[in-house]
Structure formats: C-alpha cells, structure tokens
Design an enzyme around this catalytic site. Structure first.
Site, PDB file in Angstrom:
ATOM      1  N   TRP A 154       0.873  -1.180   0.000  1.00 39.86           N
ATOM      2  CA  TRP A 154       0.000   0.000   0.000  1.00 39.86           C
ATOM      3  C   TRP A 154       0.903   1.221   0.000  1.00 39.86           C
ATOM      4  O   TRP A 154       1.724   1.390   0.902  1.00 39.86           O
ATOM      5  CB  TRP A 154      -0.887   0.014   1.255  1.00 39.86           C
ATOM      6  CG  TRP A 154      -1.874   1.147   1.243  1.00 39.86           C
ATOM      7  CD1 TRP A 154      -1.621   2.453   1.532  1.00 39.86           C
ATOM      8  CD2 TRP A 154      -3.258   1.070   0.915  1.00 39.86           C
ATOM      9  NE1 TRP A 154      -2.762   3.198   1.409  1.00 39.86           N
ATOM     10  CE2 TRP A 154      -3.784   2.364   1.030  1.00 39.86           C
ATOM     11  CE3 TRP A 154      -4.100   0.021   0.533  1.00 39.86           C
ATOM     12  CZ2 TRP A 154      -5.122   2.658   0.788  1.00 39.86           C
ATOM     13  CZ3 TRP A 154      -5.432   0.317   0.300  1.00 39.86           C
ATOM     14  CH2 TRP A 154      -5.937   1.621   0.425  1.00 39.86           C
TER      15      TRP A 154
ATOM     16  N   GLU B  86       7.739  -1.541   1.190  1.00 42.39           N
ATOM     17  CA  GLU B  86       7.745  -1.298   2.636  1.00 42.39           C
ATOM     18  C   GLU B  86       8.727  -2.323   3.218  1.00 42.39           C
ATOM     19  O   GLU B  86       8.582  -3.514   2.938  1.00 42.39           O
ATOM     20  CB  GLU B  86       6.361  -1.565   3.233  1.00 42.39           C
ATOM     21  CG  GLU B  86       5.235  -0.750   2.637  1.00 42.39           C
ATOM     22  CD  GLU B  86       3.863  -1.352   2.987  1.00 42.39           C
ATOM     23  OE1 GLU B  86       3.494  -1.353   4.155  1.00 42.39           O
ATOM     24  OE2 GLU B  86       3.180  -1.825   2.056  1.00 42.39           O
TER      25      GLU B  86
ATOM     26  N   ASP C 132       9.510   2.767   1.424  1.00 39.69           N
ATOM     27  CA  ASP C 132       8.395   3.559   1.949  1.00 39.69           C
ATOM     28  C   ASP C 132       8.251   3.199   3.424  1.00 39.69           C
ATOM     29  O   ASP C 132       7.757   2.134   3.775  1.00 39.69           O
ATOM     30  CB  ASP C 132       7.130   3.188   1.148  1.00 39.69           C
ATOM     31  CG  ASP C 132       5.860   3.808   1.717  1.00 39.69           C
ATOM     32  OD1 ASP C 132       5.921   4.451   2.781  1.00 39.69           O
ATOM     33  OD2 ASP C 132       4.803   3.625   1.081  1.00 39.69           O
TER      34      ASP C 132
ATOM     35  N   GLN D 273       4.977   3.582   7.886  1.00 38.77           N
ATOM     36  CA  GLN D 273       4.561   2.995   9.162  1.00 38.77           C
ATOM     37  C   GLN D 273       5.738   2.543  10.013  1.00 38.77           C
ATOM     38  O   GLN D 273       5.609   2.389  11.222  1.00 38.77           O
ATOM     39  CB  GLN D 273       3.672   1.782   8.882  1.00 38.77           C
ATOM     40  CG  GLN D 273       2.424   2.128   8.115  1.00 38.77           C
ATOM     41  CD  GLN D 273       1.371   1.031   8.175  1.00 38.77           C
ATOM     42  OE1 GLN D 273       1.428   0.116   8.985  1.00 38.77           O
ATOM     43  NE2 GLN D 273       0.397   1.123   7.311  1.00 38.77           N
TER      44      GLN D 273
ATOM     45  N   LYS E 254       3.125   9.202   7.756  1.00 33.57           N
ATOM     46  CA  LYS E 254       2.400   8.948   9.003  1.00 33.57           C
ATOM     47  C   LYS E 254       3.119   9.319  10.318  1.00 33.57           C
ATOM     48  O   LYS E 254       2.704  10.219  11.030  1.00 33.57           O
ATOM     49  CB  LYS E 254       2.052   7.469   9.080  1.00 33.57           C
ATOM     50  CG  LYS E 254       1.095   7.002   7.986  1.00 33.57           C
ATOM     51  CD  LYS E 254       0.750   5.561   8.198  1.00 33.57           C
ATOM     52  CE  LYS E 254      -0.144   4.995   7.113  1.00 33.57           C
ATOM     53  NZ  LYS E 254      -1.546   5.337   7.243  1.00 33.57           N
TER      54      LYS E 254
ATOM     55  N   ARG F 201      -4.157  -6.117  12.370  1.00 29.66           N
ATOM     56  CA  ARG F 201      -2.865  -5.438  12.447  1.00 29.66           C
ATOM     57  C   ARG F 201      -2.912  -4.634  13.745  1.00 29.66           C
ATOM     58  O   ARG F 201      -3.708  -3.714  13.883  1.00 29.66           O
ATOM     59  CB  ARG F 201      -2.664  -4.517  11.253  1.00 29.66           C
ATOM     60  CG  ARG F 201      -1.299  -3.874  11.272  1.00 29.66           C
ATOM     61  CD  ARG F 201      -1.127  -2.935  10.135  1.00 29.66           C
ATOM     62  NE  ARG F 201      -2.078  -1.846  10.203  1.00 29.66           N
ATOM     63  CZ  ARG F 201      -2.398  -1.054   9.170  1.00 29.66           C
ATOM     64  NH1 ARG F 201      -1.832  -1.262   8.015  1.00 29.66           N
ATOM     65  NH2 ARG F 201      -3.257  -0.081   9.309  1.00 29.66           N
TER      66      ARG F 201
HETATM   67  C1  LIG Z   1       3.215   2.041   3.724  1.00 30.12           C
HETATM   68  C2  LIG Z   1       2.285   3.159   3.344  1.00 30.12           C
HETATM   69  N1  LIG Z   1       2.684   4.050   2.426  1.00 30.12           N
HETATM   70  C3  LIG Z   1       1.896   5.063   2.040  1.00 30.12           C
HETATM   71  C4  LIG Z   1       0.648   5.214   2.566  1.00 30.12           C
HETATM   72  C5  LIG Z   1      -0.214   6.328   2.104  1.00 30.12           C
HETATM   73  O1  LIG Z   1      -0.206   7.349   3.013  1.00 30.12           O
HETATM   74  P1  LIG Z   1      -1.347   8.479   2.951  1.00 30.12           P
HETATM   75  O2  LIG Z   1      -2.615   7.776   3.302  1.00 30.12           O
HETATM   76  O3  LIG Z   1      -0.893   9.454   3.986  1.00 30.12           O
HETATM   77  O4  LIG Z   1      -1.336   9.030   1.596  1.00 30.12           O
HETATM   78  C6  LIG Z   1       0.189   4.334   3.542  1.00 30.12           C
HETATM   79  C7  LIG Z   1      -1.150   4.490   4.109  1.00 30.12           C
HETATM   80  O5  LIG Z   1      -1.684   3.660   4.771  1.00 30.12           O
HETATM   81  C8  LIG Z   1       1.029   3.259   3.939  1.00 30.12           C
HETATM   82  O6  LIG Z   1       0.635   2.378   4.835  1.00 30.12           O
END
Ligand SMILES: Cc1ncc(COP(=O)(O)O)c(C=O)c1O
Length: 440
Positions: free
Chosen positions: A136, A208, A241, A244, A270, A404
């Site tokens: 995500w 991630e 990324d 989290q 975040k 989660r």
């Molecule tokens: C790993 C990751 N990257 C990016 C995003 C996107 O972030 P945003 O919702 O602030 O655009 C999320 C959102 O859940 C995420 O979990």
C-alpha cells in the site's frame, strides 16, 4: 471548547464512503492510548489512529508545538522557507546515512511516494516501477498504480510500466513453494517475471521494509540485500516507503537499519507528523542535483509548510527523550507474548507475527489449510469495539483476515494486558455464540 451540534443518525448522510465501514460511534476525544466516544465511553486504541499517533493522541509536546507554530507561521507561499522546515531537514540529515541528505516536505504518504516515483523516473530516464503484492503506497495515481493489496478495479488503466513482485509471505507462500520459512525462491521467480514483462525501462522497486497492510510480512534474513543486488544489476533504484515503520515502531529510527540495506530514495509520512499531515521524500545530493537540472517540479499548496515541520521536530525530540525505540521493543514483546497466549488458547488464531509494536494475527478456519475466517474475524472485531478496544481487521488480499495491532509507542503494560483481556473475552464470546456460523 464548543462541541458541534449534531443531528441524529445517520451521521454519514452527507459523507462519501471511502472504502472502509464507519465505526458506529462518534469519537469526541483522544489522549494517549485512549479515545472516548461522544457518550463518554472509553476505548483503547490499538491502531494508533491510522498508524500515525505513535506518541499517543494529543501528546502535550505536539500540542505545545502547534501553539508555537501559531505564534510563528502556519502556512506560507510555497517558495518560502521557515526555521522549522530548515531545522527539520537538518535533523533528518543528521539521523540518516550521509547519502540521504536532501528532503522534500509534503503532506501525505501518497504524495511523498508520488514525488519519489517522479524523481526515480527523471533520474534513471526509465518509467517501469515494480511494487509488491500486498503493498500500500497511497491513493494518488502513481502510488496507487503500485498498490497491490486492493482498490485497483474500476478506474481504467494504471500507470504504464507498473509491475509486481510477490511479497515474501512465509505463512502463505506466493509461489506455493515454502511453508513457514521463506527461502527467497519467490524473489527469484518474481524477478524472472519482471524481466519477462519489462520493455527495458526499469526505473525502481518500491517497497515497505516490513509490509504492513499486506499482512505484517517480515522478510527473511538477507532478503533486502538480494533485492538491492537485483536492482543494481538492472540499474534500478530501491525506494523504501517507511510510512509505518520509521520512528520507533520497529525499535529503530528507520526499519532499513535493521536490515542493513540503504535505499536510494526514502519516503516518510504517518509517523513523522505524529498525527498531523506531513511526509518527506529523501534522496542523495547527486540525485537532487541531477533531477533539478532535468527540471524536477513538485510544488504543492502545502509543500514546506511550517506548522507540520514544527510538530515533527517535537516528535523527534520526544522519541529521543522518552527512549521510545527501546520502549517499542519491550512493549512489543509483551504484546506478542499476550497474542501467543491467545493463539495457544484459541484455534482460530493461525499465526502471530511481527516486529516491535507492529504485530499481525491471522484468523483461520483451520490451521492446516490456513483459509481465512473473514466473517468471524469481523464479528470479533465488532465485539472488541463494544467492549472498548479498537482493532483494525485487514480483510483484503491473500490472507484476508488479519488484525494489524499497533498501539502507540507510549502504551503502558497495563493497557496491553487490558487489550489482551478484551480480545480474549471477545473471541470467547463470539465463538460461544456460534461465531463463525452465525456471522456467515
Ligand atoms: C506504507 C504506506 N505508504 C503510504 C501510505 C499512504 O499514506 P497516505 O494515506 O498518507 O497518503 C500508507 C497508508 O496507509 C502506507 O501504509
């Protein structure tokens, strides 16, 4: 403080639904690990809001930083810099390896990834981007194109050149090869597939370091080194990324420090703003210079805004002062132990896995087939809310029924015990009520 006057239900009469059911309570107040609904009922928050409130809700230092920003400046012309923004860029450069020294401050995770993808394309001159199944990265078009967990259908073509690698999910091996311990075969198969599909314009892999929404997938030892080698071999950049995983949840400032692999581009969101919208895209001096030369353009209305930067400085201060990295590991162990106790007690819990204060619990119909128990999972999640525990159930993608669990890093041990006790009660009650059958 005045509370807005609310007419009776339905509360969502004038709201667009955006893909997750609304919790059937209005939340009026949030502090630390707790939130309260408009009738004053207390709820333990085991999701840190939307994974952002790592210091707990409304941490006094965040509130103070907002006040300070009100004395200074909240928002400025996009070409203007302010002391908090400059200080934050310097702080991040000090925390990161020397190569990651140039930051761009935006608002959301999706935006930071969008900028990262644009920088990767401009720098390499290529356009193909490889994401991970279950990943995500945000809801803007470029980021969404490399989201493989959900939400792809119905909007026409994704960005040309969007490819996928299988996530190293040892509990549900994506290539049906391993069981419980990933030997990396999926990565080799994945890159064979990427090579077969590529038009010769590979720009980047985006990942991630621990895939969260896709199932809390901690890759096996040496995995990211192999990915980096594959990237280097093909002239691709590696984008991590860390929306989290940065700033404490896994016990370090950045998750990549655990895995010993530096990305070429890092995105933060975040947890950087601790609940306020702030994100960052970070690259090397050389990449910044090259992209600037090539005309990189990404001004937004809230780029380099002073308010969230002021808050991020407070977040970084509190992380260090309260030693939250170490705390996350200690509390994570306590949480994992409680979850494993529940796994021993309840057959429905097929797997407990995670890292620090990011834990995943899979709910299965039987432990042999590992088929997800979606309906019972949802019923238990609702019962948890009635009993005063907010849980996030992920019920999309391969594993399709997983909690989660990620309380704020400031969570107290009594709160973890209370959360485990509520979870135990909710599972017991729902199953006793004929849970699965009734829910289905
Ligand atoms: C790993 C990751 N990257 C990016 C995003 C996107 O972030 P945003 O919702 O602030 O655009 C999320 C959102 O859940 C995420 O979990």
């Amino acid at each position: 403080m005045s509370t807005p006057h609310l007419t009776n239900e339905p509360w969502d009469e004038h709201l667009i639904r955006y893909g997750m059911p609304f919790v059937p309570r209005l939340i009026a107040k949030a502090r630390g690990t707790l939130i309260w609904d408009s009738e004053g009922r207390e709820i333990l928050d085991f999701t840190s809001g939307q994974m952002c409130a790592t210091l707990g809700h409304n941490h006094p230092r965040i509130v103070e930083a907002i006040r300070e920003a009100c004395e200074g400046a909240l928002h400025l012309f996009s070409g203007m810099l302010s002391p908090p923004v400059v200080a934050l860029s310097q702080r991040l450069a000090g925390l990161l390896p020397p190569r990651l020294s140039k930051s761009l401050f935006l608002s959301t995770g999706g935006e930071a990834n969008e900028a990262a993808l644009k920088l990767a394309k401009l720098h390499t001159g290529n356009f193909e981007v490889v994401g991970y199944t279950g990943s995500w990265h945000g809801m803007t078009s470029g980021a969404q194109s490399v989201n493989y967990v959900a939400g792809r259908q119905g909007y026409g073509p994704m960005m040309p050149g969007s490819l996928a690698l299988p996530a190293p999910n040892a509990y549900h091996c994506p290539v049906r090869h391993c069981r419980d311990a990933c030997d990396g075969t999926c990565l080799e198969v994945g890159f064979d597939m990427v090579d077969a599909q590529s038009t010769g314009a590979l720009a980047a892999v985006i990942a991630e370091p621990v895939e969260s929404s896709g199932g809390v997938i901690v890759p096996p030892e040496g995995y990211w080194q192999k990915v980096k080698q594959h990237c280097d071999k093909r002239g691709m950049l590696l984008i991590f990324d860390e929306a989290q995983t940065a700033f404490g949840r896994l016990g370090r400032d950045f998750a990549f420090q655990h895995f010993g692999v530096e990305p070429d581009i890092l995105t933060l969101s975040k947890t950087l703003g601790g609940g306020l919208p702030l994100s960052a895209t970070i690259v090397s001096e050389a990449m910044e210079a090259d992209c600037h030369e090539k005309g990189f353009m990404h001004p937004t209305s809230h780029v380099s805004d002073p308010l969230p930067a002021q808050v991020a400085l407070a977040v970084l201060d509190v992380l260090a002062e309260e030693r939250l990295n170490a705390r996350a590991l200690a509390m994570g162990e306590l949480l994992a132990a409680g979850l494993r106790y529940l796994q021993d007690k309840h057959e429905i819990i097929g797997d407990v896995r995670g890292f620090g204060l990011l834990q995943g619990v899979e709910l299965v119909k039987d432990r042999e087939t590992r088929a997800p128990d979606v309906a019972t999972g949802r019923a238990i999640t609702s019962r948890c809310m009635e009993l005063g525990l907010s849980m996030n159930i992920v019920s999309v993608g391969v594993m399709a029924s997983m909690w989660r669990i990620a309380p704020p890093l400031t969570v107290r041990s009594e709160e973890i015990d209370r959360g485990i006790a509520i979870l135990d009660q909710a599972i017991t009650e729902v199953l006793a009520e004929g849970g699965r059958a009734a829910a289905e």
